[in-house]
Design a protein around this motif. Structure first.
Motif, mmCIF file in Angstrom:
data_model
loop_
_atom_site.group_PDB
_atom_site.id
_atom_site.type_symbol
_atom_site.label_atom_id
_atom_site.label_comp_id
_atom_site.label_asym_id
_atom_site.label_seq_id
_atom_site.Cartn_x
_atom_site.Cartn_y
_atom_site.Cartn_z
ATOM 1 N N ASP A 1 0.785 -1.314 0.094
ATOM 2 C CA ASP A 1 0.053 -0.067 -0.227
ATOM 3 C C ASP A 1 0.825 1.198 -0.094
ATOM 4 O O ASP A 1 0.537 2.110 -0.677
ATOM 5 C CB ASP A 1 -1.001 -0.097 1.383
ATOM 6 C CG ASP A 1 -1.873 -1.201 1.342
ATOM 7 O OD1 ASP A 1 -2.242 -1.683 -0.100
ATOM 8 O OD2 ASP A 1 -2.705 -1.424 2.230
ATOM 9 N N ASP B 1 2.536 1.745 -3.141
ATOM 10 C CA ASP B 1 1.731 2.168 -4.333
ATOM 11 C C ASP B 1 1.117 3.563 -4.320
ATOM 12 O O ASP B 1 0.794 4.189 -5.413
ATOM 13 C CB ASP B 1 0.463 1.337 -4.305
ATOM 14 C CG ASP B 1 -0.595 1.520 -5.379
ATOM 15 O OD1 ASP B 1 -0.139 1.175 -6.797
ATOM 16 O OD2 ASP B 1 -1.523 1.697 -5.453
ATOM 17 N N SER B 2 1.292 4.141 -3.242
ATOM 18 C CA SER B 2 0.620 5.594 -3.111
ATOM 19 C C SER B 2 1.953 6.431 -2.934
ATOM 20 O O SER B 2 1.382 7.923 -2.827
ATOM 21 C CB SER B 2 -0.054 5.575 -1.861
ATOM 22 O OG SER B 2 0.634 5.134 -0.662
ATOM 23 N N ARG C 1 9.577 3.941 -1.525
ATOM 24 C CA ARG C 1 9.268 2.890 -2.190
ATOM 25 C C ARG C 1 10.098 1.832 -2.362
ATOM 26 O O ARG C 1 9.629 0.730 -1.966
ATOM 27 C CB ARG C 1 9.012 3.304 -3.476
ATOM 28 C CG ARG C 1 8.195 2.324 -4.512
ATOM 29 C CD ARG C 1 8.065 3.111 -6.070
ATOM 30 N NE ARG C 1 8.195 1.995 -7.198
ATOM 31 C CZ ARG C 1 7.013 1.324 -7.254
ATOM 32 N NH1 ARG C 1 5.979 1.839 -6.769
ATOM 33 N NH2 ARG C 1 6.826 0.670 -8.328
ATOM 34 N N ALA D 1 0.128 -8.195 -6.000
ATOM 35 C CA ALA D 1 0.635 -7.091 -6.915
ATOM 36 C C ALA D 1 -0.308 -7.140 -8.037
ATOM 37 O O ALA D 1 -0.217 -5.765 -8.607
ATOM 38 C CB ALA D 1 1.918 -7.591 -7.365
ATOM 39 N N TYR E 1 -2.519 -3.699 -7.722
ATOM 40 C CA TYR E 1 -2.094 -2.439 -7.714
ATOM 41 C C TYR E 1 -1.508 -2.027 -9.012
ATOM 42 O O TYR E 1 -1.018 -2.696 -9.889
ATOM 43 C CB TYR E 1 -0.764 -2.515 -6.582
ATOM 44 C CG TYR E 1 -1.006 -2.930 -5.334
ATOM 45 C CD1 TYR E 1 -1.150 -1.757 -4.287
ATOM 46 C CD2 TYR E 1 -1.110 -4.010 -4.915
ATOM 47 C CE1 TYR E 1 -1.513 -2.270 -2.996
ATOM 48 C CE2 TYR E 1 -1.610 -4.326 -3.563
ATOM 49 C CZ TYR E 1 -1.779 -3.582 -2.559
ATOM 50 O OH TYR E 1 -2.119 -3.634 -1.171
ATOM 51 N N GLN E 2 -1.714 -0.708 -9.220
ATOM 52 C CA GLN E 2 -1.595 -0.020 -10.375
ATOM 53 C C GLN E 2 -0.264 0.302 -10.577
ATOM 54 O O GLN E 2 0.493 0.265 -11.717
ATOM 55 C CB GLN E 2 -2.219 1.145 -10.526
ATOM 56 C CG GLN E 2 -3.908 1.318 -10.685
ATOM 57 C CD GLN E 2 -4.331 0.626 -11.864
ATOM 58 O OE1 GLN E 2 -3.666 0.846 -13.033
ATOM 59 N NE2 GLN E 2 -5.335 -0.104 -12.030
ATOM 60 N N ASN E 3 0.713 0.511 -9.561
ATOM 61 C CA ASN E 3 2.090 1.030 -9.383
ATOM 62 C C ASN E 3 3.015 0.109 -8.995
ATOM 63 O O ASN E 3 4.178 0.605 -8.523
ATOM 64 C CB ASN E 3 1.961 2.334 -8.774
ATOM 65 C CG ASN E 3 1.122 3.454 -9.466
ATOM 66 O OD1 ASN E 3 1.128 3.656 -10.529
ATOM 67 N ND2 ASN E 3 0.564 4.055 -8.404
ATOM 68 N N VAL E 4 2.476 -1.006 -8.433
ATOM 69 C CA VAL E 4 3.375 -2.076 -7.912
ATOM 70 C C VAL E 4 3.583 -3.714 -8.765
ATOM 71 O O VAL E 4 2.263 -3.855 -8.901
ATOM 72 C CB VAL E 4 3.115 -2.476 -6.374
ATOM 73 C CG1 VAL E 4 3.947 -3.727 -6.005
ATOM 74 C CG2 VAL E 4 3.236 -1.160 -5.859
#
Length: 431
Positions: free
Chosen positions: A122, A125-126, A133, A163, A166-169
């Motif tokens: 989380d 991703d944020s 990160r 994963a 998640y959009q960014n992981v």
């Protein structure tokens, strides 16, 4: 034992027993945490269960001092004594370990690890901070025995599944590191299967560093003996176990490593009214000794502990009644290890023949053996039900980290409001 023949009192700081071989699967969400524990009051019906700790034992007076959850300590007299305190994590004075490390000896730690890992996804991703990160997505595991290899295999499997949502992981963003001071992992299943396990984990992108150790991990900055340095929010410590240090206060004969020194009948040497079994006991391995190894001792694993418990119970009753006691002797049946969903290694011993399995078949052996070894049919059925549902439903990837501080949100809502500031004219008068 006949009704009314004796009063059995169980003293434990927890009111339940944990089946530790299932902790990695509980950490990965394959088994509900409630199904890995067995409530003592339901299982040992007729016995008195005291939730507290034994702080001292006076062997001359046959009195144990009990520290309950609340209230003053008190003395509890006994006629016969059974020591089965298990083991605790074996740690070293490594800077930062106490503050940063996560153990894997209890169900609370398994739940905490699961929530913690998902929380790191989380965070990653944020955030837009690349350093934050990277630290969130780096996972370090110390110890390559059963606990370490199984836990990193299960957690990597869970993180890989999570994963996808998640959009960014992605899995490629994560870094998993396994460290062990020995020259191999999974020594319990033999060198060939251990090497297979190592190659399998490496094929999943897990970095494995053998014959090295961790020098420090202050503030999550991990420094290894081989010179590698990484930053990680997740440091899981599974580098072996040691007998509970409380044993040193009980006036018992101890072996060189702190275990209670027992004979082949599980009776504590020098005490005809006391027995011990499990991880805290040094028990001669009579099968190995008859095979020509005079220094053979039973390893601290569930296979021996469960069988020792049955012999110990019979021997306590026999000792009370003045009958001969039985010798504990168990031939090793092998070892099984799960490395994630549908992945595992197994060595099955049938007489002089050793059958070595790997992959999905070994994983079935792992689940079958431990599923049937799980105490009580209630828990057996619940564990198999979890596995069956897992065949048709997707893995849950919800982090419930707030469970560790459940009152925090309510406190923020209910805490007293700050006192209002004094009006400007009153401040002027006061000055």
């Amino acid at each position: 034992m006949r009704f009314g023949e004796a009063t059995v009192t169980v003293v434990d700081p927890r009111s339940y027993m944990t089946y530790q071989p299932f902790l990695p699967e509980a950490a990965a969400g394959s088994i509900s945490p409630r199904h890995v524990v067995v409530p003592l009051r339901r299982v040992v019906r007729g016995a008195e269960v005291l939730t507290g700790r034994v702080t001292t034992i006076d062997q001359d007076r046959k009195v144990a001092t009990i520290a309950p959850l609340v209230g003053e300590a008190y003395e509890l007299p006994f006629d016969y004594l059974v020591i089965s305190m298990g083991a605790v994590s074996r740690t070293f004075p490594i800077p930062g370990l106490a503050e940063q490390g996560i153990g894997m000896k209890g169900i609370e730690e398994a739940i905490g690890l699961r929530n913690h890992v998902l929380e790191q996804l989380d965070k990653a991703d944020s955030t837009t901070d690349e350093e934050v990160r990277r630290k969130a997505l780096t996972f370090v595991f110390v110890g390559g025995g059963f606990a370490g290899a199984e836990t990193i295999g299960e957690v990597e499997d869970m993180a890989r599944d999570a994963a996808k949502y998640y959009q960014n992981v992605s899995r490629e963003d994560m870094r998993f590191v396994l460290v062990d001071a020995a020259d191999k992992i999974l020594p319990e299943v033999g060198p060939k299967l251990g090497q297979y396990g190592k190659e399998h984990l490496e094929s999943r992108g897990i970095e494995i560093y053998l014959e090295t150790s961790m020098d420090s991990c202050v503030d999550g900055h991990v420094v290894l003996k081989n010179g590698l340095e990484v930053d990680s929010n997740t440091i899981v410590w599974t580098a072996g176990v040691k007998p509970n240090p409380a044993l040193a206060r009980f006036g018992l004969p101890l072996g060189p490593r702190g275990h209670v020194d027992c004979n082949e009948k599980l009776q504590i040497n020098g005490l005809d009214y006391a027995w011990a079994a499990g991880d805290n006991a040094q028990v001669p391995d009579m099968v190995g000794r008859r095979a020509g190894n005079p220094n053979a001792w039973c390893p601290p694993n569930a296979q021996h502990a469960l069988r020792q418990a049955k012999v110990l119970g019979d021997n306590v009753v026999a000792g009370m009644r003045g009958f001969p006691q039985k010798e504990y002797a168990h031939a090793n049946k092998g070892a099984v290890a799960g490395l994630g969903l549908h992945k595992g290694v197994a060595m099955i011993v049938m007489g002089k023949v050793k059958i070595k399995l790997k992959g999905r078949l070994a994983w079935y052996m792992h689940r079958g053996y431990h599923g049937m070894a799980m105490p009580t049919w209630n828990r057996k059925i619940r564990v198999f039900a979890d596995w069956t549902l897992g065949m048709f439903l997707k893995r849950e990837v919800v982090s419930l980290g707030a469970m560790e501080t459940p009152r925090e949100e309510f406190y923020e809502a209910a805490k007293p409001a700050p006192a209002p500031a004094a009006p400007a004219q009153e401040k002027a008068k006061a000055s």
